[in-house]
Design an enzyme around this catalytic site. Structure first.
Site, PDB file in Angstrom:
ATOM      1  N   ASP A 170      35.862  41.976  39.399  1.00  6.60           N
ATOM      2  CA  ASP A 170      34.751  42.866  39.701  1.00  6.60           C
ATOM      3  C   ASP A 170      35.373  44.138  40.284  1.00  6.60           C
ATOM      4  OD1 ASP A 170      32.355  44.092  40.066  1.00  6.60           O
ATOM      5  OD2 ASP A 170      31.398  42.433  41.127  1.00  6.60           O
ATOM      6  N   TRP A 171      34.644  45.220  40.201  1.00  6.33           N
ATOM      7  CA  TRP A 171      35.198  46.531  40.580  1.00  6.33           C
ATOM      8  C   TRP A 171      35.540  46.551  42.078  1.00  6.33           C
ATOM      9  CZ3 TRP A 171      34.576  45.714  35.891  1.00  6.33           C
ATOM     10  CH2 TRP A 171      34.747  46.684  34.907  1.00  6.33           C
TER      11      TRP A 171
END
Ligand code: BGC
Length: 744
Positions: free
Chosen positions: A263-264
């Site tokens: 995930d970012w």
């Protein structure tokens, strides 16, 4: 002359194709694995490392020297996100990046119709393809554990079986377009509060029975090409580099051959990212250019620090090859897939799909005295009053990373106005003021929702108009602003915000023909439930929201949605709040919140049923404008041995006067279990369309696997001999017939 040129061009092409010079990795007629191995054998260590991390906010590089393309990712999961600048979240300012917003995934789950899921996947896949995307960051299948989770609207409800059946066609539909689905957020990411710092403590039974099945189905049945790790911790390790979840379960037990994408900003450590299963790192800095010596992306955990470790012999080259292979496989499946179609953007077919899915997912919660549908034939004068901010508000902007820039969005008020038959007047009163802003990441809704009048004045106006109306339609609920249905925070309470309860109660007193349309991705408390004759659960419906709602209100579409989650009366009735330690307990001296899922497998209706807590509206509930009668079920046997199956058939008759769809649900009870089991569990469902007076048969096949529970001691699914019950039901609380049977 022209013909001759064509012939020689074709001959040259044929000669080129046949030439031994074309490297195997570029030859799309060859097997992908062969191409992967060939490409890998030509790459330097630096090139292998380079494809394991981002080069911009949403893209990762290929290998320019070899003509291997990189990957473009996009959110996901309800439409294709507008383009942002190379290294920043700000808008790139394109004018050709508007999309169709499809209904939120809660709505899709509420259709209980895998065909709608296939339509959804295919449609959004086509939009992604047209926009040049290779990886769609979605769908989300985290289990709905608490109605406060700000991101529940991006997921598929509380039941692992329902979510599993609904996620598979979505994944296949997207990937049929040559676009990878990236199933998120794997796993145990069930709240937004402390999303980076929560350490989930859950027993293996709950993990395998409740939180993993939809991911497993997406991987093994849907064949998902990528998966996104979650932000939080499990077993004291971040889920983007987590030995148990990624290496042992996903890649080990399930044989996942795709790419684990962080995930970012979910990557935190090079050594852990290397050994604990991460393949492709994204979003580690918010500004990739100014945060590093030569290029900040070189500073990613899986960039230069990885190369340094390899050079010092501190990292195993085999692990590097495994990661590079996975990324190459993804590239050949998507960006270098020469067989993929071309896609289309904002096509009428996509709007039509959005409208259909939206209408099919709307749930008719209550309809006393057949108040709905509203009259749809012209000529009969009727005055309709629409009240509420959500009748106007654009819901596609906001909510976090799933925020969209749409080509068009039909508001509920506009949808109702367009559908109103001749002779009907549609007036509007604001009723309350909620969130008047309409901006996310530089995309604005362009709406002016400002209002200078105070709450009392707005209620007084709505009540005065309601007294003069034949029908009042209140459109309210939640919205996509922070603290509502929105990423990065949870809701503060189960209640409707902005004083809506008072408005609804006042309207109910003023006019008995009141319809409440609740727009939300989460259950809300309804203290006025007894005062209101008709209630619709309308979700966030995307571009065609108003049309889908009007289709149901005026009966163009007969409602057939069923709740994919329990609507509790109050928060304390939810297991995560009653015994589950939400939102976690802070570890002294550390920025970690331990959260024990003490409720174990008793999530959603499993908790309500087992503890005999009456919900406001049960899981699986949803009415129709017609009525259905269930016949006596017939079973082909009452005793089943290992390796055998059993079928149960039940007839459903449409006893009303219009065509409708009913979802027949199969729940199973383990009558005398050696371990704790829920009162019953969903193990099958079928949606059938039945004409008035018609009878249709629905058949379920039960196998011993459907009776199994996960035995943590032996780490296997176990079904024990004994007595069981199969229930044919219209909802988890409305059982039409029960068939007792025995497993030998
Ligand atoms: C979200 C993801 C999303 C990513 C990229 C993160 O904040 O949790 O769901 O795909 O951003 O926008």
């Amino acid at each position: 002359m022209f013909k001759q040129i064509l012939i020689s061009a074709a001959a040259a092409l044929a000669a080129f194709n046949a030439s031994a010079d074309i490297p195997a990795y570029l030859d799309s007629s060859r097997d992908i694995e062969e191409r992967v191995e060939d490409a890998l054998s030509r790459m330097t260590t630096a090139e292998k490392v380079a494809i394991l991390h981002a080069q911009s906010k949403f893209s990762s590089p290929g290998v320019a020297r070899l003509g291997i393309r990189g990957l473009w990712t996009t959110d996901g999961p309800h439409g294709i996100r507008p383009e942002v600048l190379w290294d920043e979240w700000d808008q790139a300012g394109w004018t050709n990046d508007s999309c169709v917003a499809f209904p939120a995934l809660t709505c899709l789950a509420a259709t209980w119709n895998p065909e709608m899921s296939a339509l959804y996947g295919r449609s959004i896949g086509e939009e992604a393809l047209y926009r040049g995307k290779d990886v769609l960051l979605g769908p989300g299948v985290n289990i709905y554990r608490t109605p406060l989770n700000g991101r529940n609207f991006e997921y598929m409800g509380e039941d692992p079986y329902l979510a599993s059946r609904m996620v598979v066609p979505y994944v296949k539909g997207v990937q049929d377009c040559g676009v990878a689905a990236c199933v998120k957020h794997y796993a145990l990411n069930n709240q937004e509060v402390n999303r980076h710092t929560t350490n989930v403590i859950v027993d293996d039974r709950a993990l395998y029975e409740i939180y993993l099945p939809a991911f497993k189905a997406a991987v093994q049945e849907g064949g998902a090409w990528s998966i996104m790790g979650a932000y939080n911790y499990y077993q004291d390790q971040h889920l983007c580099h987590n030995q148990r979840m990624l290496n042992d379960i996903l890649k080990g037990e399930w044989g996942f051959d795709g790419v684990v994408i962080s995930d970012w900003g979910g990557t935190h450590d090079t050594a852990q990212a290397i050994i604990n299963g991460l393949d492709l790192e994204f979003g580690s800095w918010t500004n990739g250019l100014s945060n590093g010596s030569s290029n900040a992306y070189d500073n990613y955990y899986l960039a230069r620090p990885y190369l340094d470790m390899l050079a010092k012999g501190e990292a195993d080259p085999k692990t590097l090859d495994d990661k590079a292979r996975r990324v190459l496989r993804l590239i050949f499946r998507t960006s270098m897939n020469t067989a993929k179609p071309f896609g289309s953007l904002c096509s009428e077919a996509h709007y039509e799909a959005a409208r259909r899915i939206g209408a099919e997912g709307i749930v008719l919660l209550k309809n006393d005295k057949g108040l709905l549908p509203l009259p749809s034939t012209p000529g009969k004068a009727a005055r309709v009053l629409v009240v509420g901010e959500n009748a106007l508000k654009m819901m596609t902007v906001g909510g976090g990373s799933s925020s969209l820039k749409v080509q068009r969005e039909v508001s509920p008020l506009d949808g109702i106005r367009a559908a109103a038959p001749e002779g009907m007047t549609v007036d509007f009163a604001r009723g309350y003021v909620g969130d008047v802003t309409g901006e996310y990441n530089g995309v604005t809704s362009g709406q002016d929702l400002s209002e200078s009048r105070g709450a009392d004045e707005l209620i007084a106006e709505a009540v005065a108009k309601a007294r003069e109306a034949d029908y009042v339609i209140f459109v309210g609920g939640l919205n996509k602003s922070a603290g509502q249905d929105c990423e990065d925070a949870d809701r503060a309470s189960l209640s409707l915000p902005y004083g809506q309860d008072e408005v609804i109660s006042a309207l109910a007193k003023a006019n008995p023909s009141l319809v409440v349309v609740n727009v939300s991705g989460n259950a809300v408390a309804m203290p006025w439930v007894k005062q209101v004759p008709a209630i619709l659960q309308a979700w966030f419906l995307g571009s065609e929201a108003g049309n889908s709602i009007a289709d149901i209100l005026f009966g163009k579409v007969n409602p057939s949605g069923k709740l994919p989650m329990t609507f509790p009366v109050k928060l304390e009735d939810v297991a995560a709040h009653a015994i589950g330690e939400y939102p976690g307990v802070k570890r002294p001296g550390e920025d970690i919140w331990d959260e024990k899922y003490n409720e174990g497998i008793l999530v959603g209706y499993r908790w309500h049923d087992t503890r005999k807590i009456k919900p406001l509206f049960p899981f699986g509930h949803g009415l129709s404008y017609t009525t259905f009668a269930y016949g006596k079920p017939a079973a082909d046997r009452r005793e089943m041995a290992a390796g055998e199956t059993m079928t149960i058939t039940v007839a459903v008759t449409n006893t009303g006067d219009r065509e409708g769809q009913e979802t027949v649900q199969l729940y199973i009870t383990d009558v005398k279990a050696p371990v704790e089991r829920p009162a019953k569990e969903l193990k099958g469902f079928r949606k059938v369309s039945v004409a008035p007076g018609e009878t249709k048969e629905v058949t379920f096949t039960i196998t011993p696997d459907d009776l199994a529970y996960f035995d943590a001691d032996t780490h296997s699914w176990t079904s024990h001999p004994g007595k069981y019950q199969a229930h044919m039901a219209s909802s988890s609380a409305d059982i039409a017939a029960t068939v007792p049977f025995t497993l030998k």
